[in-house]
Design a protein around this motif. Structure first.
Motif, PDB file in Angstrom:
ATOM      1  N   UNK A  45      -0.357   9.656  -3.057  1.00  0.00           N
ATOM      2  CA  UNK A  45      -1.389   8.793  -2.457  1.00  0.00           C
ATOM      3  C   UNK A  45      -2.417   8.368  -3.492  1.00  0.00           C
ATOM      4  N   UNK A  46      -2.813   9.300  -4.360  1.00  0.00           N
ATOM      5  CA  UNK A  46      -3.787   8.965  -5.406  1.00  0.00           C
ATOM      6  C   UNK A  46      -3.260   7.834  -6.282  1.00  0.00           C
ATOM      7  N   UNK A  82      -5.555   4.055  -6.648  1.00  0.00           N
ATOM      8  CA  UNK A  82      -5.719   3.463  -7.967  1.00  0.00           C
ATOM      9  C   UNK A  82      -5.859   4.436  -9.119  1.00  0.00           C
ATOM     10  N   UNK A  83      -5.325   5.639  -8.995  1.00  0.00           N
ATOM     11  CA  UNK A  83      -5.405   6.629 -10.087  1.00  0.00           C
ATOM     12  C   UNK A  83      -4.124   6.525 -10.922  1.00  0.00           C
ATOM     13  N   UNK A  84      -4.161   5.698 -11.942  1.00  0.00           N
ATOM     14  CA  UNK A  84      -2.981   5.447 -12.770  1.00  0.00           C
ATOM     15  C   UNK A  84      -2.628   6.650 -13.648  1.00  0.00           C
ATOM     16  N   UNK A  85      -3.564   7.569 -13.859  1.00  0.00           N
ATOM     17  CA  UNK A  85      -3.299   8.704 -14.746  1.00  0.00           C
ATOM     18  C   UNK A  85      -2.473   9.800 -14.069  1.00  0.00           C
ATOM     19  N   UNK A  86      -2.182   9.661 -12.776  1.00  0.00           N
ATOM     20  CA  UNK A  86      -1.356  10.654 -12.087  1.00  0.00           C
ATOM     21  C   UNK A  86       0.099  10.209 -12.210  1.00  0.00           C
ATOM     22  N   UNK A  87       0.781  10.806 -13.156  1.00  0.00           N
ATOM     23  CA  UNK A  87       2.158  10.416 -13.470  1.00  0.00           C
ATOM     24  C   UNK A  87       3.146  11.410 -12.870  1.00  0.00           C
ATOM     25  N   UNK A 107      -7.032   7.137   7.648  1.00  0.00           N
ATOM     26  CA  UNK A 107      -8.099   6.133   7.599  1.00  0.00           C
ATOM     27  C   UNK A 107      -8.309   5.641   6.174  1.00  0.00           C
ATOM     28  N   UNK A 108      -8.360   6.565   5.234  1.00  0.00           N
ATOM     29  CA  UNK A 108      -8.614   6.197   3.841  1.00  0.00           C
ATOM     30  C   UNK A 108      -7.467   5.367   3.259  1.00  0.00           C
ATOM     31  N   UNK A 109      -6.243   5.746   3.555  1.00  0.00           N
ATOM     32  CA  UNK A 109      -5.093   4.979   3.066  1.00  0.00           C
ATOM     33  C   UNK A 109      -5.067   3.598   3.699  1.00  0.00           C
ATOM     34  N   UNK A 110      -5.362   3.524   4.998  1.00  0.00           N
ATOM     35  CA  UNK A 110      -5.388   2.220   5.673  1.00  0.00           C
ATOM     36  C   UNK A 110      -6.440   1.302   5.039  1.00  0.00           C
ATOM     37  N   UNK A 111      -7.630   1.840   4.791  1.00  0.00           N
ATOM     38  CA  UNK A 111      -8.689   1.042   4.150  1.00  0.00           C
ATOM     39  C   UNK A 111      -8.263   0.577   2.761  1.00  0.00           C
TER      40      UNK A 111
END
Length: 196
Positions: free
Chosen positions: A27-28, A33-38, A110-114
């Motif tokens: 999800x991150x 928008x967390x591109x550093x999570x590979x 809710x957070x993912x939907x937003x």
């Protein structure tokens, strides 16, 4: 009674913790928008003993399930039916995995939907609009004095940044033209909503 309820519920499986963290990592990366999570980071921290192909398959399966759930913005009843079907499917998920996914979705829906709504926006969003009607008191042309004009101020926001303000002035003809265009937009939207 509370002690009896606690005894009836089995303790969470040790495999549930890394799976919850994997879903969070997916999800991150996909929604927050967390591109550093590979993939390498997630495998190294959560499933270090797993072979790269095995982890890639698990991550792809969980990412696909999460994408299906998020794109449909499933409520709890839809989610339960979806996960039940996934547990009965060959090569699907276990009931423990389904429980972890359900818990994750309840906390993150809710957070993912937003996030998905924000990602689907083209550009600026109209946050507020104010207007007033004035009479022109000065003009280059004498025949324009004392004619009414609409002053419209729009507050625009782009992805949580500072507001921008746009101020427009319309004479009667421009207001009529704008209302005609808005009426055409409304008719198109009404026609689309009635056919779907």
């Amino acid at each position: 009674m509370a002690a009896a309820e606690q005894q009836q519920q089995p303790p969470p499986s040790e495999g549930c913790k890394p799976l919850g963290a994997l879903l969070n990592g997916i999800a991150q990366a996909a929604y927050y928008g967390k591109a550093d999570i590979t993939e390498e980071l997630l495998r190294g921290q959560l499933y270090p003993e797993a072979a790269p192909e095995e982890f890639r398959a698990l991550r792809a399966k969980m990412g696909g399930l999460l994408q299906s759930i998020a794109s449909a913005d499933m409520d709890l009843n839809q989610l339960e039916a979806f996960l039940t079907a996934q547990t009965k499917k060959q090569g699907g998920i276990t009931s423990d995995q389904a429980a972890v996914i359900a818990k994750f979705w309840k906390n993150h829906r809710v957070k993912i939907h937003e996030s998905l709504v924000n990602q689907s926006r083209w550009d600026n969003v109209l946050k507020n609009m104010n207007w007033r009607v004035d009479l022109k008191s000065q003009s280059r042309h004498i025949d324009q004095i004392n004619t009414p004009v609409a002053i419209v101020e729009m507050e625009l926001v782009k992805n949580g940044q500072e507001s921008e303000f746009l101020c427009l002035e319309f004479d009667e003809a421009k207001v009529s033209q704008m209302l005609k265009k808005l009426s055409e937009i409304e008719e198109s939207m009404t026609a689309l909503t009635q056919t779907t």
